[in-house]
Design a protein around this motif. Structure first.
Motif, PDB file in Angstrom:
ATOM      1  N   GLY A  50      -9.366 -35.464 -10.008  1.00 47.14           N
ATOM      2  CA  GLY A  50     -10.182 -34.331 -10.437  1.00 47.14           C
ATOM      3  C   GLY A  50      -9.875 -33.880 -11.850  1.00 47.14           C
ATOM      4  O   GLY A  50     -10.784 -33.595 -12.632  1.00 47.14           O
ATOM      5  N   CYS A 106     -13.695 -31.011 -10.249  1.00 42.47           N
ATOM      6  CA  CYS A 106     -12.267 -30.666 -10.306  1.00 42.47           C
ATOM      7  C   CYS A 106     -11.990 -29.345  -9.598  1.00 42.47           C
ATOM      8  O   CYS A 106     -10.991 -29.212  -8.882  1.00 42.47           O
ATOM      9  N   SER A 166     -10.566 -25.581 -14.858  1.00 40.66           N
ATOM     10  CA  SER A 166     -11.887 -26.140 -14.582  1.00 40.66           C
ATOM     11  C   SER A 166     -12.919 -25.024 -14.444  1.00 40.66           C
ATOM     12  O   SER A 166     -14.082 -25.203 -14.830  1.00 40.66           O
TER      13      SER A 166
END
Length: 201
Positions: A50, A106, A166
């Motif tokens: 991720g 992610c 993220s």
């Protein structure tokens, strides 16, 4: 600020975030900060990359595109549709969408990994001893994991960092989608009122 300048600012922020996400994912391959005796002992979500693919590699492309949008002279190009400035801003929306997908990938993986907890040796075998994030509010449960040492805070810290970074990347890419729409509709500077009539900012 011109839409091209805004995009450059976003791209400048995304690159270090992408590097940090990649490093965090790499560190997760070393449970507790040590080399794993067996790859099967590494938490499954780490192998989905991720941070390396989603928030790393996929984020580099939109970041570079955002940085390149400022290379053209926005005030000299504004209002001249043949210069391709509007098309460049439109293409940035597509790359921003790619960035959103990578960051979302992610983010979801990190959230699942945090809720699931790390894979560790409980004394009877390698398994996932925690369920539904019950260990997050009860630190005494961490003692269930006998090895690797400090695996719970290690995984929790790194996956939390991936979750936060993220999330920031997703917000920045979302901003560029809006910014790109403004740039596509009315150009970069002059036609949006950012440049003066004489071409000055």
């Amino acid at each position: 600020m011109c839409t091209g300048g805004c995009a450059k600012c976003l791209g400048t922020t995304l690159i270090p975030l992408a590097v940090l996400c990649t490093l965090a994912n790499i560190l997760l391959f070393f449970p507790g900060g040590k080399v794993a005796d067996n790859n099967q002992h590494i938490t499954d979500e780490v192998w989905y990359f991720g941070g390396i693919l989603g928030s790393g590699v996929l984020m580099i492309f939109p970041a570079l595109v955002f940085l390149g949008l400022k290379n053209n002279d926005c005030c000299g190009c504004c209002g001249n549709e043949s210069c391709g400035k509007r098309f460049a801003m439109f293409s940035s929306i597509i790359f921003a969408a790619v960035g959103l997908l990578g960051a979302g990938y992610c983010f979801i993986l990190s959230a699942v990994a945090i809720n699931k907890g790390p894979k560790c040796n409980t004394g009877t075998g390698w398994t996932y001893p925690f369920q539904d994030g019950n260990y997050l509010s009860n630190h005494t449960l961490w003692n269930v994991c006998q090895s690797p040492q400090n695996i719970v805070p290690w995984n929790l810290s790194l996956f939390s960092l991936l979750l936060i970074m993220s999330g920031i990347q997703a917000v920045l890419c979302g901003i560029q989608v809006v910014n790109g729409l403004f740039g596509t509709i009315c150009g970069d500077c002059k036609c949006c009122g950012c440049c003066g009539g004489d071409g000055t900012v």
